[in-house]
Scaffold this active site. Sequence first.
Site, mmCIF file in Angstrom:
data_model
loop_
_atom_site.group_PDB
_atom_site.id
_atom_site.type_symbol
_atom_site.label_atom_id
_atom_site.label_comp_id
_atom_site.label_asym_id
_atom_site.label_seq_id
_atom_site.Cartn_x
_atom_site.Cartn_y
_atom_site.Cartn_z
ATOM 1 N N GLN A 17 0.778 -1.241 0.000
ATOM 2 C CA GLN A 17 0.000 0.000 0.000
ATOM 3 C C GLN A 17 0.812 1.294 0.000
ATOM 4 O O GLN A 17 0.488 2.235 -0.733
ATOM 5 C CB GLN A 17 -0.977 0.009 1.195
ATOM 6 C CG GLN A 17 -1.878 1.212 1.194
ATOM 7 C CD GLN A 17 -2.986 1.218 2.235
ATOM 8 O OE1 GLN A 17 -3.628 2.241 2.421
ATOM 9 N NE2 GLN A 17 -3.259 0.126 2.919
ATOM 10 N N THR A 74 13.777 -9.197 -11.990
ATOM 11 C CA THR A 74 14.956 -8.322 -11.915
ATOM 12 C C THR A 74 16.118 -8.981 -11.173
ATOM 13 O O THR A 74 17.118 -8.334 -10.886
ATOM 14 C CB THR A 74 14.587 -6.991 -11.234
ATOM 15 O OG1 THR A 74 13.946 -7.299 -9.998
ATOM 16 C CG2 THR A 74 13.670 -6.174 -12.108
ATOM 17 N N PHE A 97 10.605 -1.902 -0.937
ATOM 18 C CA PHE A 97 11.011 -3.254 -0.554
ATOM 19 C C PHE A 97 11.479 -3.260 0.893
ATOM 20 O O PHE A 97 11.742 -2.214 1.484
ATOM 21 C CB PHE A 97 12.179 -3.720 -1.426
ATOM 22 C CG PHE A 97 11.807 -3.927 -2.870
ATOM 23 C CD1 PHE A 97 10.697 -4.687 -3.223
ATOM 24 C CD2 PHE A 97 12.578 -3.385 -3.883
ATOM 25 C CE1 PHE A 97 10.359 -4.892 -4.545
ATOM 26 C CE2 PHE A 97 12.246 -3.580 -5.211
ATOM 27 C CZ PHE A 97 11.133 -4.327 -5.544
ATOM 28 N N LYS A 137 11.268 -5.183 8.898
ATOM 29 C CA LYS A 137 10.199 -5.058 7.912
ATOM 30 C C LYS A 137 8.984 -4.526 8.647
ATOM 31 O O LYS A 137 8.751 -4.894 9.798
ATOM 32 C CB LYS A 137 9.876 -6.417 7.299
ATOM 33 C CG LYS A 137 10.980 -6.929 6.397
ATOM 34 C CD LYS A 137 10.570 -8.178 5.680
ATOM 35 C CE LYS A 137 11.640 -8.539 4.665
ATOM 36 N NZ LYS A 137 11.312 -9.752 3.932
ATOM 37 N N GLU A 140 1.526 -1.574 8.212
ATOM 38 C CA GLU A 140 0.712 -0.485 8.749
ATOM 39 C C GLU A 140 0.647 -0.412 10.286
ATOM 40 O O GLU A 140 1.038 0.566 10.899
ATOM 41 C CB GLU A 140 -0.722 -0.643 8.189
ATOM 42 C CG GLU A 140 -1.761 0.257 8.794
ATOM 43 C CD GLU A 140 -1.563 1.706 8.425
ATOM 44 O OE1 GLU A 140 -1.474 2.014 7.228
ATOM 45 O OE2 GLU A 140 -1.493 2.555 9.338
ATOM 46 N N ASP A 169 0.644 3.503 6.048
ATOM 47 C CA ASP A 169 0.802 3.171 4.632
ATOM 48 C C ASP A 169 0.541 4.361 3.712
ATOM 49 O O ASP A 169 1.450 5.003 3.215
ATOM 50 C CB ASP A 169 -0.148 2.024 4.250
ATOM 51 C CG ASP A 169 0.361 0.678 4.753
ATOM 52 O OD1 ASP A 169 1.541 0.590 5.121
ATOM 53 O OD2 ASP A 169 -0.421 -0.274 4.782
ATOM 54 N N GLY A 248 -7.642 19.736 19.823
ATOM 55 C CA GLY A 248 -7.197 21.101 19.557
ATOM 56 C C GLY A 248 -7.547 22.096 20.641
ATOM 57 O O GLY A 248 -7.450 23.291 20.439
ATOM 58 N N GLY A 249 -7.980 21.616 21.787
ATOM 59 C CA GLY A 249 -8.309 22.552 22.858
ATOM 60 C C GLY A 249 -9.811 22.817 22.957
ATOM 61 O O GLY A 249 -10.270 23.491 23.865
ATOM 62 N N GLN A 273 -17.034 24.355 21.115
ATOM 63 C CA GLN A 273 -15.999 25.360 20.878
ATOM 64 C C GLN A 273 -16.338 26.616 21.669
ATOM 65 O O GLN A 273 -17.508 27.004 21.731
ATOM 66 C CB GLN A 273 -15.948 25.676 19.396
ATOM 67 C CG GLN A 273 -14.584 26.154 18.961
ATOM 68 C CD GLN A 273 -14.477 26.161 17.453
ATOM 69 O OE1 GLN A 273 -15.491 26.199 16.760
ATOM 70 N NE2 GLN A 273 -13.256 26.141 16.976
HETATM 71 N N1 COA Z 1 11.917 -9.693 -9.591
HETATM 72 C C1 COA Z 1 12.666 -10.434 -8.769
HETATM 73 N N2 COA Z 1 12.673 -10.286 -7.424
HETATM 74 C C2 COA Z 1 11.852 -9.346 -6.918
HETATM 75 C C3 COA Z 1 11.034 -8.533 -7.727
HETATM 76 C C4 COA Z 1 11.091 -8.742 -9.132
HETATM 77 N N3 COA Z 1 10.349 -8.032 -9.962
HETATM 78 N N4 COA Z 1 10.343 -7.706 -6.913
HETATM 79 C C5 COA Z 1 10.710 -7.982 -5.666
HETATM 80 N N5 COA Z 1 11.626 -8.963 -5.642
HETATM 81 C C6 COA Z 1 12.289 -9.561 -4.496
HETATM 82 C C7 COA Z 1 13.134 -8.578 -3.712
HETATM 83 O O1 COA Z 1 14.348 -8.353 -4.381
HETATM 84 C C8 COA Z 1 13.295 -9.313 -2.388
HETATM 85 O O2 COA Z 1 14.295 -10.276 -2.520
HETATM 86 P P1 COA Z 1 15.401 -10.614 -1.367
HETATM 87 O O3 COA Z 1 14.726 -10.406 -0.047
HETATM 88 O O4 COA Z 1 15.736 -12.022 -1.661
HETATM 89 O O5 COA Z 1 16.520 -9.681 -1.547
HETATM 90 C C9 COA Z 1 11.999 -10.115 -2.265
HETATM 91 O O6 COA Z 1 11.339 -9.966 -3.526
HETATM 92 C C10 COA Z 1 11.083 -9.726 -1.146
HETATM 93 O O7 COA Z 1 10.970 -8.336 -1.006
HETATM 94 P P2 COA Z 1 10.395 -7.675 0.343
HETATM 95 O O8 COA Z 1 10.056 -6.281 0.022
HETATM 96 O O9 COA Z 1 11.346 -7.837 1.479
HETATM 97 O O10 COA Z 1 9.031 -8.490 0.570
HETATM 98 P P3 COA Z 1 8.348 -9.121 1.868
HETATM 99 O O11 COA Z 1 7.064 -9.672 1.398
HETATM 100 O O12 COA Z 1 9.250 -10.053 2.598
HETATM 101 O O13 COA Z 1 8.077 -7.887 2.849
HETATM 102 C C11 COA Z 1 7.201 -5.734 3.441
HETATM 103 C C12 COA Z 1 7.018 -7.025 2.632
HETATM 104 C C13 COA Z 1 6.098 -4.779 3.029
HETATM 105 C C14 COA Z 1 7.100 -6.039 4.924
HETATM 106 C C15 COA Z 1 8.578 -5.139 3.118
HETATM 107 O O14 COA Z 1 8.660 -4.927 1.733
HETATM 108 C C16 COA Z 1 8.869 -3.828 3.826
HETATM 109 O O15 COA Z 1 9.140 -3.774 5.011
HETATM 110 N N6 COA Z 1 8.848 -2.710 3.079
HETATM 111 C C17 COA Z 1 9.181 -1.396 3.572
HETATM 112 C C18 COA Z 1 8.082 -0.801 4.387
HETATM 113 C C19 COA Z 1 6.773 -0.864 3.681
HETATM 114 O O16 COA Z 1 6.605 -0.278 2.629
HETATM 115 N N7 COA Z 1 5.829 -1.583 4.299
HETATM 116 C C20 COA Z 1 4.541 -1.873 3.706
HETATM 117 C C21 COA Z 1 3.662 -0.795 3.722
HETATM 118 S S1 COA Z 1 2.194 -1.192 2.851
#
Ligand code: COA
Length: 416
Positions: A17, A74, A97, A137, A140, A169, A248-249, A273
């Site tokens: 999100q 990627t 990520f 990691k 929300e 988020d 806000g008071g 108010q």
């Molecule tokens: N091709 C290949 N690999 C990909 C890819 C693609 N197109 N897109 C993502 N990946 C890989 C990443 O490189 C990562 O690999 P690695 O951990 O082996 O290096 C992997 O996917 C997982 O990415 P990650 O973002 O860590 O996913 P997750 O599901 O484990 O965690 C979150 C999810 C949201 C907790 C984490 O991304 C996070 O903390 N993000 C920052 C804060 C945030 O935005 N929170 C969410 C708010 S909605």
Amino acid sequence: MSKPLDGVKIIDFTHVQAGPACTQMLAWFGADVIKVERPGSGDVTRSQLRDIPGVDALYFTMLNSNKRSLTLDTKKPEGKEVLEKLIRESDVLVENFGPGALDRMGFSWERLNELNPKMIVASVKGFSDGHHYDDLKVYENVAQCAGGAASTTGFWDGPPTISAAALGDSNTGMHLAIGILTALIGRDKTGKGQKVAVSMQDSVLNLCRVKLRDQQRLDRVGYLEEYPQYPHGEFSDVVPRGGNAGGGGQPGWVLKCKGWETDANAYIYFTVQGHAWEPICRAIGRPEWIDDPAYKTAEARQPHIFEIFKTIEEWLADKTKFEAVDVLRKFDIPCSPVLTMKELANDPSLRASGTIAEVQHKERGSYLTVGSPIKFSDMKPEITGSPLLGEHTEEVLAGLGYSRNQIENLRESKVV
Ligand code: COA
């Protein structure tokens, strides 16, 4: 109609999100947002909480409108090559990520800056770089706890409480959008890109600014006069949860209206108010309170504010929340009915302004989303459906100079 961000190309490496909310808004305002997703699965929200089997979930469609979708692995060398080409001709890369994922993929800030020194690299993380929790990691609710919202939300005799609003988020995504636009304006002056980073903890704390105000007031005087705990209850040395008190008071509370016994949302928010005291007394049929020393000033009212709210509830007992607001608005009293999602979805004013928008999706048909809350005199953002997974892969690759054969080869080796 041309849009202010026409010509701005954004690599949208976001998911869930926080990041998607940011890039979606930039897409509404004209940016070409290319969402890069893993072949086969894509953004996890495509399949989270599905209401129609096999069709992109609303969680995804409501956060990814107006974008194009490119599937690309990627982590594979050929995928990295495609990404590098895209980086060379884009203005912004946005990612959220987990910590270190982009570096592990081989795209550190230094590398990105080397590939395209004009590119703005924008990131969301749970905690800011260098913070003692910067390896975590975050989702929300974790951010709401880390940013001070949870400890100050809810009732004093209950546990810390999470807000339904996406403070961690979407709010962080909005902060990031401001950062990206600032960096784009900066680039016009310097010709250089830069790194823009926003943490979810910081974004939540930014919205809890008045609670940090209250902590300092509490440290100095030992009580907070607008909180329900004052003057009869106890204060500890930290800002307490204040229930539905106004921050806000101006004392305010959620008050029962006609039908509250059976309708969980038959309530209004009523604000007492200071300058509205006289009209309040007239509106609720208590003109004798206007000059009564026990009611005349905010200080005099505070010790028995709940008794005052109770009297207002007696006045509200034969009025629906809408009827009550229709009376109170004539007296210029700040108030609102407590609106449900169903009422908001069907609100004719929100439909007319585009804040609730009905959008067409290729597989699910029409659905509702929240449109742009920002209104412009020269532009009306039009919300289009979210892309199917990889819907624009061929188009984007062709734009990068890939031939039909090369695209087919990338497909066969599961790079796209
Ligand atoms: N091709 C290949 N690999 C990909 C890819 C693609 N197109 N897109 C993502 N990946 C890989 C990443 O490189 C990562 O690999 P690695 O951990 O082996 O290096 C992997 O996917 C997982 O990415 P990650 O973002 O860590 O996913 P997750 O599901 O484990 O965690 C979150 C999810 C949201 C907790 C984490 O991304 C996070 O903390 N993000 C920052 C804060 C945030 O935005 N929170 C969410 C708010 S909605």
